[in-house]
Design a protein around this motif. Sequence first.
Motif, PDB file in Angstrom:
ATOM      1  N   ASP A   1      52.368   3.231  -3.377  1.00 56.16           N
ATOM      2  CA  ASP A   1      51.859   1.873  -3.169  1.00 56.16           C
ATOM      3  C   ASP A   1      50.470   1.773  -3.792  1.00 56.16           C
ATOM      4  O   ASP A   1      49.899   2.766  -4.216  1.00 56.16           O
ATOM      5  CB  ASP A   1      51.791   1.552  -1.675  1.00 56.16           C
ATOM      6  CG  ASP A   1      50.863   2.499  -0.938  1.00 56.16           C
ATOM      7  OD1 ASP A   1      50.591   3.587  -1.459  1.00 56.16           O
ATOM      8  OD2 ASP A   1      50.406   2.141   0.149  1.00 56.16           O
ATOM      9  N   GLY A   2      49.931   0.554  -3.842  1.00 55.76           N
ATOM     10  CA  GLY A   2      48.591   0.357  -4.398  1.00 55.76           C
ATOM     11  C   GLY A   2      48.468   0.983  -5.778  1.00 55.76           C
ATOM     12  O   GLY A   2      49.387   0.887  -6.602  1.00 55.76           O
ATOM     13  N   SER A   3      47.362   1.650  -6.018  1.00 52.00           N
ATOM     14  CA  SER A   3      47.137   2.204  -7.355  1.00 52.00           C
ATOM     15  C   SER A   3      48.015   3.428  -7.631  1.00 52.00           C
ATOM     16  O   SER A   3      48.174   3.821  -8.793  1.00 52.00           O
ATOM     17  CB  SER A   3      45.664   2.577  -7.536  1.00 52.00           C
ATOM     18  OG  SER A   3      45.290   3.491  -6.545  1.00 52.00           O
ATOM     19  N   THR A   4      48.597   4.031  -6.585  1.00 46.86           N
ATOM     20  CA  THR A   4      49.476   5.191  -6.818  1.00 46.86           C
ATOM     21  C   THR A   4      50.617   4.828  -7.761  1.00 46.86           C
ATOM     22  O   THR A   4      51.044   5.646  -8.581  1.00 46.86           O
ATOM     23  CB  THR A   4      50.091   5.691  -5.493  1.00 46.86           C
ATOM     24  OG1 THR A   4      49.102   5.659  -4.487  1.00 46.86           O
ATOM     25  CG2 THR A   4      50.628   7.080  -5.636  1.00 46.86           C
ATOM     26  N   VAL A   5      51.108   3.588  -7.643  1.00 48.65           N
ATOM     27  CA  VAL A   5      52.218   3.152  -8.497  1.00 48.65           C
ATOM     28  C   VAL A   5      51.840   3.349  -9.966  1.00 48.65           C
ATOM     29  O   VAL A   5      52.644   3.828 -10.779  1.00 48.65           O
ATOM     30  CB  VAL A   5      52.542   1.662  -8.221  1.00 48.65           C
ATOM     31  CG1 VAL A   5      53.602   1.138  -9.169  1.00 48.65           C
ATOM     32  CG2 VAL A   5      52.946   1.462  -6.775  1.00 48.65           C
ATOM     33  N   GLU A   6      50.601   3.016 -10.290  1.00 48.41           N
ATOM     34  CA  GLU A   6      50.164   3.149 -11.684  1.00 48.41           C
ATOM     35  C   GLU A   6      49.831   4.591 -12.044  1.00 48.41           C
ATOM     36  O   GLU A   6      49.947   4.983 -13.205  1.00 48.41           O
ATOM     37  CB  GLU A   6      48.981   2.216 -11.948  1.00 48.41           C
ATOM     38  CG  GLU A   6      49.443   0.764 -11.998  1.00 48.41           C
ATOM     39  CD  GLU A   6      48.350  -0.227 -11.699  1.00 48.41           C
ATOM     40  OE1 GLU A   6      47.582  -0.537 -12.612  1.00 48.41           O
ATOM     41  OE2 GLU A   6      48.262  -0.686 -10.538  1.00 48.41           O
TER      42      GLU A   6
END
Length: 883
Positions: free
Chosen positions: A748-753
Amino acid sequence: GLGDGKARVERMFGFMDRFLKNDPISLQKDIMDHVEYTVARSRFSFDDFEAYQALAHSVRDRLIERWHDTQLFFKRKDPKRIYFLSLEYLMGRSLSNSVINLGIRDQYADALTQLGFEYEVLAEQEGDAALGNGGLARLSACQMDSMATLDYPAWGYGLRYQYGLFRQVILDGYQHEQPDFWLNFGNPWEIERIHVTYPVKFYGTVHEEDVNGVKTQVWVPGETVEAVAYDNPIPGYGTRNTITLRLWAAKPSDQIDMESYNTGDYINAVVNRQGAESISSVLYPDDRSHQGKELRLKQQYFFVCASLQDVIRRFKDTHDSFDEFPEKIALQLNDTHPSLATAELMRVLIDEENLGWDKAWNIVCKVFSFTTHTVAPEALEKVPVDLMASLLPRHLQIIYDINHNFIEELKKKVGLDYNRLSRLSIVEEGAVKNIRMANLAIVCSHTVDGVSKSHSELLKTRVFKDFCELWPQKFHYKTNGVTQRRWLVVSNPSLSSLISKWLGTEAWIRDMDLLAGLQEHAANTDLHEEWNKVRQVNKMRLAEYIEAMSGVKVSLNAMFDVHVKRIHEYKRQFLNLLGIIYRYDCIKNMDKKDKSKVVPRVCIIGGKAAPGYEIAKKIIKLCHAVAEKINNDPDIGDLLKLVFIPDYNVSVAELVIPGADLSQHIRSTSYCLCMLKAFHLMLLTCLNFRHIILCEFYFFFNLFIIRISIYLSVINTEIWCSTAGHEASGTGCMKFLMNGCLLLATADGSTVEIIEEIGSENMFLFGARVHEVPALRESSPLKVPLQFARVVRMVGDGYFGFQDYFASLCDKVEGGNDFYLLASDFESYLEAQAAADRAFVDQEKWTRMSILSTAGSGRFSSDRTIEEYAETTWGIEPCRCPS
Ligand code: 73E
């Protein structure tokens, strides 16, 4: 003299660098002069702290030189400027960051060695500037560093709190808060501008007057406070540019209250004056709830009012008409906290500059942009209308007028859909009427940015759904980033040198994309050896710190598993603790043979709980209680240790992050399951009370059908729209990633990127994924894994003591109350932990993953974020001071 005008300026530039020299002898002389004349100690007798003060003042002198040159250059060039408004900045320490950005760290280290001092020891003397809570505040600090480095003509504005974020002291495992007297020993990094002051007015009344035949609203304020500027120079790296972070302090106004002096109550009159200072006295320590407190609103207005006066004064220095205002100025709202700036700019333009509504509105709409950091609509900031009416009566009028115009326009566009109109309205109707600060910020801004790709989806589908439908072109996102200067060069110098060596250049310090060049060496055994050596030394530093703070000796062979951030239920430190208890329980029940296969772990947890947040405080206590048990259990030894690092802040982070093998970013990812649970509960309730339902069925047939369909539509919306979690972005993970620490995370959040950059095979992911949501619908969310129930019961039954105290904590995850889905994620969490263990045993694999993490972190530099803002939101260009 130097002569006048241009010739004078040219000659001044000619003098640059002739003022202060940076060779070791000159540096030594400067430091010793400051010992004698600034710190006023004898040069034969001064301690480490006084040496630090003298050192800091000599750095400050060099900062001021560049800062003057930069400001003069900006004035001459008159580019479009960006004004960054944020109520919070977490700057941490300034010394090392400054000498590195100035490019004179080694010279200083040499100079100090010759004086008999060690640079590192003196640098440790500095306290943190902690004028912020967490991610949002540290992001502002990182972005200032990037704006300076990329030569943007930028100013940061904020509040100079006398007390920053509270100090966390742990007594018997409980958190206690102590005030942060950060200014007590002086602050060499700020320059007090006693001549830069502005009056800020509050309270009073508004009446209508006839001015030259025009009906005009006149505000007669009831209280005036003075704002005094404190400038903090922010040096860029690899450039002479040094920009300003201007922080405002509240002082009693000079317009003395003659009445009280004349009545003879001199002492009380003086004492009352001092009350003014309370406006900037203390930072609110809560980064989630907004309680509509008067002091908070006063802080917000005080800050935006002073900042805008300063911005307008600077504009008027070189411009005669406001026509050019939008071409010369961009105003950035960091979350809703400074959003009163919109109404304030309207007020100044209408009431003080006599521009008329339409002209003023046209300007306001062109200059403001707004970044939101929020994920949940219910967490958006609201201000009770009554409070606004008493503190800022004229602003309330203006906000009503803005809203009226907006709603009228809206009616033309969407018709009389009152539900929709009321959701979009800036004013929330209800028992207590509120101003919705986010709606105000959106209506007045030309651009609204989220802080990660997944956050932007959430804005579209949940947080600002109505606004996104109305103005789709207004909504964008800029994925957050952090500055590699602080999070690699300052905090991990040996890894930085290693990176430069293998890339054959230091250029990555200004261009993070170059880190990708490490990929080709990811399998090189020489690099592996050097990489591990550096990481091992960093672990050693951390181990020494742990022993000093907690008395626990840890083994360097163990995996250092770190979970540091603000303590919040949604960040799920409790899940981590339950995992640790599970691990402890397993080891305890193992025979000798199996124990030899266990990968030793040092679990490190750190973070502050908001003072009023009971459950978060219980999590801290639980961590200490579990640590007490595990660390003293002879059956466990070095196989498992748990330590809590007290008073987590920026400088502690600089030490902890480079020493981590694994870091956890394990926030809960979906509301959908909660809603499914609600659905199940509802069905169960229906079954239990089916006779009542039946009655209702017969007697209120129509009503019942309507109710069911409402329930279903609510549930469906939740299931299909809530595909992301509670963290808008998260920036801690980026710092760990850069430092070659592997991530154990939810997607989720920046982890996705991050997954897009380094691939999911180089991380340990778990929990519900966006595309898995439909599948999860099929499974039974009420199933609680046995191991989970067991470890929660260990806590609940007093295995770690404090049975009564922990009861409410266990309630939070037992019996269908598990809002943050600890139970449903427990098994997959344990699997991810097991995968981390397996990878750690395979040294070669682990090191390769670690190198690939650093190599893939280029995108998460705040330089990239700031460039995106400059180009697409602010429309500004670099303005580089000659060197
Ligand atoms: O996800 C983080 C994000 O990385 C988010 O929770 C945080 O901002 C970070 C930077 O974008 C944040 N802080 C606040 N809201 N979101 C906040 C709210 C009120 C007061 C202080 C901070």
